[in-house]
Design an enzyme around this catalytic site. Structure first.
Site, PDB file in Angstrom:
ATOM      1  N   SER A  99       0.822  -1.217   0.000  1.00  0.00           N
ATOM      2  CA  SER A  99       0.000   0.000   0.000  1.00  0.00           C
ATOM      3  C   SER A  99       0.856   1.268   0.000  1.00  0.00           C
ATOM      4  O   SER A  99       0.404   2.312  -0.480  1.00  0.00           O
ATOM      5  CB  SER A  99      -0.931   0.001   1.216  1.00  0.00           C
ATOM      6  OG  SER A  99      -0.186  -0.112   2.418  1.00  0.00           O
ATOM      7  N   ASP A 270      -1.799   7.884   9.866  1.00  0.00           N
ATOM      8  CA  ASP A 270      -2.014   6.621  10.589  1.00  0.00           C
ATOM      9  C   ASP A 270      -0.716   6.011  11.121  1.00  0.00           C
ATOM     10  O   ASP A 270      -0.731   4.931  11.699  1.00  0.00           O
ATOM     11  CB  ASP A 270      -2.734   5.609   9.694  1.00  0.00           C
ATOM     12  CG  ASP A 270      -1.954   5.287   8.416  1.00  0.00           C
ATOM     13  OD1 ASP A 270      -0.815   5.766   8.286  1.00  0.00           O
ATOM     14  OD2 ASP A 270      -2.483   4.560   7.560  1.00  0.00           O
ATOM     15  N   HIS A 273       1.468   5.010   6.697  1.00  0.00           N
ATOM     16  CA  HIS A 273       1.556   5.603   5.363  1.00  0.00           C
ATOM     17  C   HIS A 273       2.114   7.027   5.460  1.00  0.00           C
ATOM     18  O   HIS A 273       1.795   7.761   6.391  1.00  0.00           O
ATOM     19  CB  HIS A 273       0.174   5.612   4.700  1.00  0.00           C
ATOM     20  CG  HIS A 273      -0.365   4.244   4.487  1.00  0.00           C
ATOM     21  ND1 HIS A 273      -1.275   3.645   5.362  1.00  0.00           N
ATOM     22  CD2 HIS A 273      -0.103   3.325   3.520  1.00  0.00           C
ATOM     23  CE1 HIS A 273      -1.565   2.444   4.928  1.00  0.00           C
ATOM     24  NE2 HIS A 273      -0.865   2.209   3.813  1.00  0.00           N
TER      25      HIS A 273
END
Length: 796
Positions: A99, A270, A273
């Site tokens: 991600s 978060d 990221h």
């Protein structure tokens, strides 16, 4: 007291500019050795520097180690893709990973795409294609370094070379840590799997460049419970494995992205990221790596190969090499002769009949050859600094502190060296040298910090440029008024002094004459002044004293000059027709054959020289009719009038300063500037000269710099700044303040030496005998004409 005087004399004996030049030469030699070792140890690839290291000079500003990074806009990025495709390349870029890599993928696509792409979080592959720029950007969901990732590269290898991506950005670790709860066995499996994939990188190297991103740090306190096992200690372990396995592989390691994330990890939402600002910087690094060599931005030296030397540059280098070898040979021969003859024999030989002329000829040859040899060594340093990647370069970075702190320091230092002068005239030589000196230092700080983006600073610097042209008009008018000398010798001496360095740099650095815009501007306005004063009737101080009508004729000349300048300004077609006429066109166009830069510079200060001439003329009239008398140290006017003029001077300077803050943009400011620039200039002259105590004092510190202001202005382009003034030269990486101090010291010493060389060569290039001068002019054109024909300046 005697001992103290002796010690002071001994200190000053060693602390002088000539010894400073020796120190500068030793410094340059040391830096050449130091950077040579760096290149031998770490290589000459600025891409490696871009991807390896850097620092934050300010918030959200990233400075790569040793090279300059261009800031790509959407149009720049799309143009890059178009150029790569146009020149036969491919824009097939693939992001492989988790991600975090997907984040980077979306930022990259949204910068080059014509429309915003919706960001998805699904664990699937994503594809993007833009036919207009021939770009295909893929994201392959591969969160683990395992057999699945192995087959991704295996499939690349099995496909046709034209179907493979030409760039792959990859990296992974956090999923492995998360799914295996940070176990040591998982790290061992990661190492084994990556070891299996690395050989595929070697097989793909001819068609595909692999870029492995080190893992960015996390903000552990922001991680949720499902990610709590992902610690920075774990990430460092995985990065160490990647470093050990990939350091000597055919993949490139991207380490600087980790440093970017480290500097901005607090902005992460978060904890896992990275933030939008860090992603923006990562995308800029990617585009600089991918595009710079094709786009050739002046402020993007990372991953950009230096330009190839031209035939003319090679010939110029060969000429200077011959001069250097000849100078060394002459020095050795001279020392040998001195030892052989002895001091007494030399004195006797110098007195022999018929030998003096020959001796002077030999001395002249020696003097010229040594001067050219010194100039050749200096030009080699210029070339090394700004036409190679041997020395490093960095982007400029502006803050108010960066600009105003050194400016205040320099001003205070200048005031500290205030001295009394025996000159009392308005704008006497000491005062004009002082004025040119502090203006030049302001120019240097302005260019170093990139302060042109701040409109008030930009406009005040524009006034300083106008002031220099004002002094050009004042000085040359005053000379012609008093001397009435319009001979070829005086004309050539001025142009030689102004243009020697720039003409040599055009040959050495492969840049057009107009690139060094200030010298063409000053040279052009000198010719305008010369023609205006030389055409009939010749008006001088002596002729005006005998005939009052001479003043009227001078007024008519001034009115005609202003009228012609205004016509040139109003008629762009007429302007272009005059300045685009061969062979003079080459003096006014840039490398892209455009006249825009010359027209912009010309019209911005089109009246500044005339203001200087008018002021000089008015000043001479006031002296002639004894309205003012500056032959003493008293005020020019009575006390009440002096106070009134002082207040008006402050109002004039304050009014222009207010104007710079109130005008909307550069275009509006520049449109008005040429009409009102005389206001702050005249105001400054009034404040500086009306009080007698102020007129008869000057700063020797500023005056020293004023004497070499021309050399400072031109030399800064290549040996203080870098990339043709778009960046900053770096001799000591990672220490910006120390680097500026040392590069400034070397730059100032070289500028002073160039000034001496120019003055020395001028004696021989422009002799007082008109026959010798004519011979030299013919030789100059004999050399110049073939060069002009070869480069298309003169059409056969």
């Amino acid at each position: 007291m005697a001992e103290r005087s002796t010690s002071t004399h001994e200190i000053t004996h060693y602390l002088n500019v000539e010894n400073a030049k020796i120190a500068a030469f030793l410094m340059v030699s040391g830096f050449i050795l130091y950077h040579g070792v760096l290149h031998l140890k770490f290589g000459n690839d600025s891409c490696t520097w871009l991807l390896s290291d850097g620092r934050f000079p300010g918030y959200s500003t990233w400075q790569p180690y040793g090279c300059m990074m261009h800031k790509y806009s959407k149009s720049d990025a799309r143009m890059c893709m178009h150029y790569v495709s146009y020149w036969g390349g491919r824009n097939h870029i693939t992001f492989v990973g988790d991600s975090r890599i997907r984040q980077l993928y979306f930022e990259f696509v949204n910068l080059i795409g014509s429309k915003e792409v919706e960001k998805k979080k699904a664990h699937t592959d994503i594809h993007f294609q833009d036919e207009k720029i021939s770009a295909r950007i893929d994201f392959l969901w591969q969160p683990m370094v395992n057999l699945s990732m192995f087959y991704v590269y295996k499939n690349f290898l099995l496909s046709e070379p034209g179907a493979r991506p030409n760039l792959v950005i990859t990296g992974s670790a956090t999923w492995c840590i998360k799914l295996n709860n940070g176990s040591k066995n998982a790290l061992s499996n990661y190492q084994v799997n990556l070891t299996t994939i690395v050989p595929l990188f070697h097989k793909l190297k001819d068609t595909t460049q692999i870029l492995w991103m080190l893992q960015d740090p996390v903000v552990e306190e922001k991680l949720n419970a499902n990610r709590s096992m992902i610690t920075n200690e774990q990430i460092d372990d995985y990065n160490k494995v990647a470093l050990d396995l990939l350091r000597h592989s055919d993949a490139k390691l991207w380490k600087s992205s980790r440093l970017v994330a480290q500097g901005m990890k607090k902005e992460s939402e978060d904890g896992l990221h990275i933030s939008k600002l860090a992603l923006d910087l990562d995308v800029q690094i990617l585009l600089n790596m991918y595009c710079n060599n094709d786009m050739n931005h002046h402020d993007g030296t990372c991953c950009n190969q230096p330009e190839q030397a031209t035939t003319l540059q090679i010939i110029t280098a060969a000429f200077f090499l011959v001069c250097i070898v000849s100078a060394i040979a002459l020095c050795l021969y001279r020392r040998r002769q001195l030892r052989r003859n002895g001091a007494k024999a030399r004195a006797e030989n110098g007195q022999r009949n018929g030998q003096n002329g020959l001796q002077e000829s030999h001395e002249g040859c020696y003097d010229v050859m040594v001067s050219l040899a010194k100039l050749g060594v200096i030009m080699a340093y210029f070339y090394l600094c700004d036409r190679t990647n041997f020395f490093m370069k960095e982007n400029k970075y502006y803050t108010h502190v960066n600009f105003f702190l050194p400016f205040a320091y320099v001003m205070i230092l200048g005031f500290f060296f205030t001295e009394k002068t025996d000159k009392t005239a308005v704008l006497h030589r000491d005062q004009t040298d002082e004025w040119k000196g502090w203006m030049q230092l302001a120019f240097l700080i302005y260019h170093l910090t990139g302060a042109s983006k701040v409109l008030p600073v930009y406009m005040h610097i524009r006034v300083l440029v106008s002031s220099y042209l004002f002094l050009t008009g004042f000085g040359h008018f005053t000379y012609f008024w008093h001397k009435g000398e319009y001979g070829l010798v005086r004309y050539c001496k001025v142009l030689f002094r102004l243009n020697l360095l720039v003409v040599v740099l055009c040959f050495v650095m492969n840049r057009p004459y107009q690139f060094y815009y200030f010298v063409p501007l000053v040279s052009y306005w000198f010719i305008v002044i010369y023609v205006s004063m030389a055409i009939w009737p010749h008006i001088t101080q002596a002729s005006a004293e005998g005939n009052v009508l001479q003043y009227l004729f001078m007024v008519i000349k001034m009115v005609l000059l202003i009228t012609i300048i205004t016509l040139f300004y109003l008629s762009e077609v007429f302007f272009e027709k005059v300045f685009l006429t061969r062979p003079f066109k080459a003096l006014f166009v840039t490398s892209d054959d455009s006249l825009h830069e010359w027209r912009f510079r010309w019209q911005l200060d089109r009246y500044s020289v005339v203001y200087g001439m008018l002021f000089a003329f008015g000043y001479q009239v006031l002296l002639r009719y004894k309205i003012i008398n500056d032959s003493h140290e008293e005020n020019l006017f009575s006390k009440p009038i002096s106070w009134l003029l002082g207040v008006l001077g402050l109002i004039g300077i304050g009014s222009y300063a207010a104007f710079t803050f109130l005008c909307g943009n550069k275009q509006q400011c520049n449109d008005v500037h040429s009409y009102i620039t005389f206001l702050p200039i005249i105001s400054y002259i009034v404040l500086r000269n009306v009080p007698g105590w102020l007129r008869t004092r000057y700063s020797s510190f500023f005056a020293w710099f004023g004497k070499i202001s021309l050399e400072l202005f031109i030399s800064q382009y290549h040996i203080w700044l870098a990339a043709d003034t778009h960046g900053v030269l770096v001799l000591i990486p990672s220490y910006p303040v120390l680097n500026v101090i040392l590069t400034s010291f070397i730059f100032i010493c070289i500028s002073h030496e160039i000034s001496k060389i120019t003055a020395n060569l001028a004696k021989y290039a422009v002799p007082n005998d008109w026959k010798s001068l004519l011979r030299n002019v013919i030789c100059f054109f004999a050399i110049l004409v073939p060069i002009c024909i070869t480069n298309g300046v003169i059409a056969l």
